[in-house]
Scaffold this active site. Structure first.
Site, PDB file in Angstrom:
ATOM      1  N   SER A 264       0.815  -1.299   0.031  1.00 51.51           N
ATOM      2  CA  SER A 264       0.083  -0.050   0.149  1.00 51.51           C
ATOM      3  C   SER A 264       0.970   1.232  -0.030  1.00 51.51           C
ATOM      4  CB  SER A 264      -0.874  -0.018   1.348  1.00 51.51           C
ATOM      5  OG  SER A 264      -0.045   0.272   2.441  1.00 51.51           O
ATOM      6  N   LYS A 265       0.174   2.308  -0.253  1.00 56.24           N
ATOM      7  CA  LYS A 265       0.932   3.669  -0.238  1.00 56.24           C
ATOM      8  C   LYS A 265       1.831   3.808   1.012  1.00 56.24           C
ATOM      9  CE  LYS A 265      -2.241   5.779  -3.377  1.00 56.24           C
ATOM     10  NZ  LYS A 265      -2.791   6.965  -3.931  1.00 56.24           N
TER      11      LYS A 265
END
Ligand code: GLU
Length: 507
Positions: A264-265
């Site tokens: 994920s970011k």
């Protein structure tokens, strides 16, 4: 096969994650491998999630990685506009068509009423409360109201949505190029909102209408969209576009290095590597997330690494230029299972590309780093400088490690000195320096001088070589010693060696 036309359809909601770049890449490779078109469409129907700067970021990321669009919002094209917000007037007619054919309906439920419905279903122990075939007849919509009432509400400008009327119990089957047959029963699907009274379609309607009107042949996108695909298949059917429906290919997830969930970011900077192609500064929070470009990765290395996240050529070959990828890429060779991101492998790719670059190109790339580090260099020696340093570098900047080739070392590696500098070392180094002085300064000649000196004095390599190295470079390790000496030249080498003996014997 029909004419290949694919689209990369990001939403401008922030920086483009590397998973998004991989989606773009697989679309691009597939298009170019099949003499097709690659278009960029900005999916900005959800204006509440619009982030300034995100569109330019997408454009720059595609340019940096070398993916050329055939049609996009800036260069336009036959099927424009290429921003959904600019296509707003095109969608309403299809929402109306769906209402007329009985596949969609107006819903007037307020957010409180929707919340109440969810609470009610939760109390009744419904595991996944949603607006669907089972409950729609208990809600405020054009299926439960008289047509007069619907008309009155619409005329009064009451807010509404248009929802798809999902069949109650029907198998939806479609073939995914990567996953094979996918089958879902509509009883698990809800009556998704397709259109809102502000005149904007939702993602689902806009996506279908655009893919159809832009003549998209293949939809290649992330696995997170697989649950939406049955609805999309039905919408193509309801709108009478089944013949033109694009084929689907849902790409596998990119997983965290430990294989534990989707990358994920948030993972990137926390785990010590970028998840974005380019650095991104959040304009509201000011928070900066690192990017591959700014970290010194070559776009070719980044692209090569990304291609292998989910795809492989079926051979041992690991290094592929964009051209090479285009020649080799097949969607059928994309796997179903998630692919673990590997930061070390990413660095390895960069190292391979760095080594394969011509010295003159590396020299040019190094100049700004030399300047930034205030290293005074001789321009005509830069090519041999990078030739010496490139083997040990992952990034161009790593080659600054060899700054001692242009400037005298300011200190000596402590460990080498404490281990190797003994009584008598000064005399040995002094004597071999004299021999060097009488030699030509070619690496081979220096090597010969060195070997015969060791033989004559019955000395081991370890008693002399590390000391020569540390006096010449200050370091405990580096490229071949005789290459360093040849680079420095006789005068400079001798001066460093003699100066070193002096400072170590006096100190
Ligand atoms: N706008 C969607 C996204 O941001 C695109 C999904 C699709 O390709 O259909 O990922």
């Amino acid at each position: 096969m029909r004419d290949v036309k694919v689209r990369f359809a990001p939403s401008p909601t922030g920086a483009l994650h590397m998973g998004g770049v991989r989606t773009a890449l697989f679309n691009y490779l597939f298009a170019k491998a099949n003499n097709g078109q690659f278009i960029l469409r900005i999916e900005d129907t959800d204006q509440t999630r619009f982030v300034p700067g995100a569109e330019d970021y997408i454009k720059e990321a595609l340019e940096w990685t070398g993916m050329h669009t055939d049609e996009d919002p800036w260069k336009g094209g036959e099927f424009g506009p290429y921003r959904q917000s600019e296509r707003k007037p095109m969608y309403r007619q299809y929402a109306d068509q769906l209402i007329e054919s009985g596949h969609a309906y107006y819903a007037f439920d307020t957010s409180e009423e929707l919340e109440e419905m969810r609470e009610r279903l939760k109390r009744a122990k419904v595991p996944n409360p949603q607006y669907n075939a089972a409950i729609r007849m208990t809600m405020k919509n054009s299926l439960t109201m008289s047509s007069d009432e619907v008309k009155t509400r619409l005329e009064a400008g009451e807010p509404y949505t248009i929802r798809v009327k999902m069949p109650r119990n029907e198998e939806v089957r479609f073939q995914d190029i990567i996953r094979g047959w996918v089958q879902v029963n509509t009883s698990s699907l809800d009556d998704k909102v397709l259109f809102k009274s502000d005149g904007m379609p939702t993602y689902h309607l806009a996506n279908i209408v655009d893919d159809y009107t832009m003549k998209i042949s293949h939809v290649i996108r992330g696995e997170e969209w697989l649950p939406s695909a049955p609805l999309h298949v039905l919408l193509y059917r309801f709108l009478g576009w089944e013949e033109e429906r694009p084929e689907f290919a849902h790409l596998p997830l990119i997983l965290r290095p430990d294989g534990n969930g989707k990358l994920s970011k948030r993972d990137g900077d926390r785990l010590g590597f970028p998840v974005f192609p380019l650095e991104w500064k959040d304009q509201t929070t000011g928070e900066v997330s690192s990017g591959y470009r700014e970290k010194g990765f070559f776009p070719e290395a980044f692209v090569n690494m990304l291609a292998f996240l989910g795809w492989n050529p079926g051979t041992e070959q690991e290094l592929f230029s964009m051209e090479g990828l285009i020649d080799t890429f097949k969607l059928e060779r994309v796997g179903k299972s998630g692919s673990k991101f590997d930061a070390d492998k990413t660095r390895w790719y960069n190292q391979q590309y760095l080594r394969s670059k011509p010295n003159t190109e590396l020299a040019e790339l190094l100049i700004p780093h030399l300047d930034a580090a205030s290293i005074v260099y001789e321009k005509d020696k830069l090519s041999s400088y990078v030739d010496l340093m490139k083997e040990r570098a992952v990034f161009v900047e790593d080659m600054l490690e060899g700054r001692y080739l242009f400037e005298k070392p300011s200190s000596y590696d402590e460990k080498t000195i404490s281990k190797k500098w003994k009584e008598g070392s000064g005399a040995i180094i002094s004597e071999i320096t004299t021999r060097f002085e009488e030699s030509s300064f070619e690496p081979q000649a220096l090597n010969d001088v060195f070997s015969s000196f060791l033989q004559e004095k019955e000395l081991g390599m370890g008693a002399v070589l590390p000391l020569l190295r540390v006096l010449l470079s200050g370091k405990g390790a580096g490229p071949s010693l005789f290459d360093i000496m040849a680079f420095l030249g006789k005068e400079e080498s001798v001066s460093r060696l003699r100066g070193g003996i002096q400072s170590l014997t006096n100190g």
